[in-house]
Design a protein around this motif. Sequence first.
Motif, short mmCIF file in Angstrom:
data_model
loop_
_atom_site.label_atom_id
_atom_site.label_comp_id
_atom_site.label_asym_id
_atom_site.label_seq_id
_atom_site.Cartn_x
_atom_site.Cartn_y
_atom_site.Cartn_z
N PHE A 164 -13.32 -19.54 -71.17
CA PHE A 164 -11.96 -19.99 -71.22
C PHE A 164 -10.99 -18.78 -71.02
N MET A 165 -11.15 -18.17 -72.24
CA MET A 165 -10.27 -16.87 -72.23
C MET A 165 -10.29 -15.79 -71.21
N SER A 166 -11.78 -15.93 -70.64
CA SER A 166 -11.80 -14.76 -69.40
C SER A 166 -11.25 -15.48 -68.17
N LEU A 167 -11.30 -16.63 -68.13
CA LEU A 167 -10.55 -17.30 -66.73
C LEU A 167 -9.08 -17.00 -66.87
N LEU A 168 -8.43 -17.40 -68.34
CA LEU A 168 -7.20 -17.32 -68.45
C LEU A 168 -6.47 -15.93 -68.11
N VAL A 169 -7.27 -14.83 -68.74
CA VAL A 169 -6.94 -13.44 -68.52
C VAL A 169 -6.99 -13.04 -67.15
N ALA A 170 -7.85 -13.54 -66.25
CA ALA A 170 -8.24 -13.21 -64.94
C ALA A 170 -7.02 -13.90 -64.20
N LEU A 212 -4.97 -13.00 -60.53
CA LEU A 212 -4.62 -14.24 -59.58
C LEU A 212 -3.07 -14.41 -59.72
N LEU A 213 -2.21 -14.41 -60.64
CA LEU A 213 -0.91 -14.53 -60.44
C LEU A 213 -0.09 -13.46 -59.89
N TRP A 224 1.98 -13.99 -56.58
CA TRP A 224 3.60 -13.34 -56.58
C TRP A 224 3.85 -12.50 -55.46
N HIS A 225 2.80 -11.60 -55.07
CA HIS A 225 3.09 -10.57 -54.17
C HIS A 225 3.18 -11.37 -52.77
N GLN A 226 2.31 -12.22 -52.63
CA GLN A 226 2.13 -13.04 -51.21
C GLN A 226 3.34 -13.78 -51.24
N LEU A 227 3.82 -14.12 -52.33
CA LEU A 227 5.22 -15.24 -52.09
C LEU A 227 6.25 -14.40 -51.74
N GLU A 284 -4.97 -16.73 -49.76
CA GLU A 284 -4.83 -17.01 -51.49
C GLU A 284 -4.05 -17.84 -51.73
N LEU A 285 -2.63 -17.62 -51.34
CA LEU A 285 -1.51 -18.46 -51.75
C LEU A 285 -1.69 -19.81 -51.30
N LEU A 286 -2.09 -20.06 -50.08
CA LEU A 286 -2.36 -21.34 -49.54
C LEU A 286 -3.64 -21.98 -49.91
#
Length: 364
Positions: free
Chosen positions: A79-85, A90-91, A95-98, A242-244
Amino acid sequence: MSFKGVVHGWVHRYFSDEEAVIFALLLTLFFAALIFVGSMLMPFLTAVVVSYLLQGLVVQLQRLKIPEMLAILLAFSLFMSLLVAAIFWLLPMIWHQLVSLIRELPGMLRITQDWLNSLHESYPQLISQEQANSLLNDAIRELRHIGQVLVSLSLSSLPSLLAWLVYLVLVPILVFFMLKDQRKLTDFVISLMPRKRQLMTQIWQEMDAQIANYIRGKSLEILIVAGVTWICFSWLGLNYAELLALLVGFSVLVPYIGAAVVTLPVALIALFQFGFTSDFVWVIVIYGIIQALDGNVLVPLLFSEAVNLHPVSIILAVLFFGGLWGFWGVFFAIPLATFIKAIVNAWPRALQETASSGSETPSS
């Protein structure tokens, strides 16, 4: 049957036992707390959802003869690994694509203007120049409004940022202790219940199975739909894949409504990039296939019939809880609706089973 008889039958069905009345009072207190202080409890509710999700993994690891504490640490580490990733990979990418998409909006407007002008030249009886200009001006006004909203959000983002930072600290802590001390927390809640709780136990067992099935199945559905969408859109060369894909994945949280809303940005981005070409048709066809396979193959495989909700129930849940808590209300609308449906389905049946077991007990 008279109205009085209908009311009497309903009361007898749900409140024919003293334990049922106590259970109804507890439910009333629970939903009153959700309505009046639900926004403050969102970190706790989020931790409960994540704990439900990870508890299934802990059980599977224990079946592989892994000690309980080690299984909890492995599940929590995942869970922590996915949260850090998500936070650091991902975010920022989303954000860059947005931001890139917002920068391209003026160019999209120019393409729209050229398309409207050509449509007017080809079919003057269909759309006039005044109508084309009016449509374009309306779009410009909406974009300016969106820009003003983004500016206001950026100016007032500090309190929200601090709240999210608090959530990022509180939720992992709550998740860890909910996994580690599950038995202690369960025993504490049971100690607060009345001694006679056969009805509550039966209802809780059914609710627990249904809600756990929903949370784990829905999480897996989001990952599968988002992953397949990203692979397909990347293969087709669609911009902002990725955004879509993220939008399509999270759209399954709100069935029917989510798919209808996300279809528009997918179609528009494909249209502006490819025009009315075969590539645009392929994007729409593959997106439609993904939605069809999700609704007709993936959902029946992941979910039991017990958690299926009618579309009207889904819309009412989204409107009600979304009106109460905004984004978080929409996020938790379907789990709460599933929770309510599980109670409604299990309550009268548990009463009947309790009554039948009592009648079958031989008298001394």
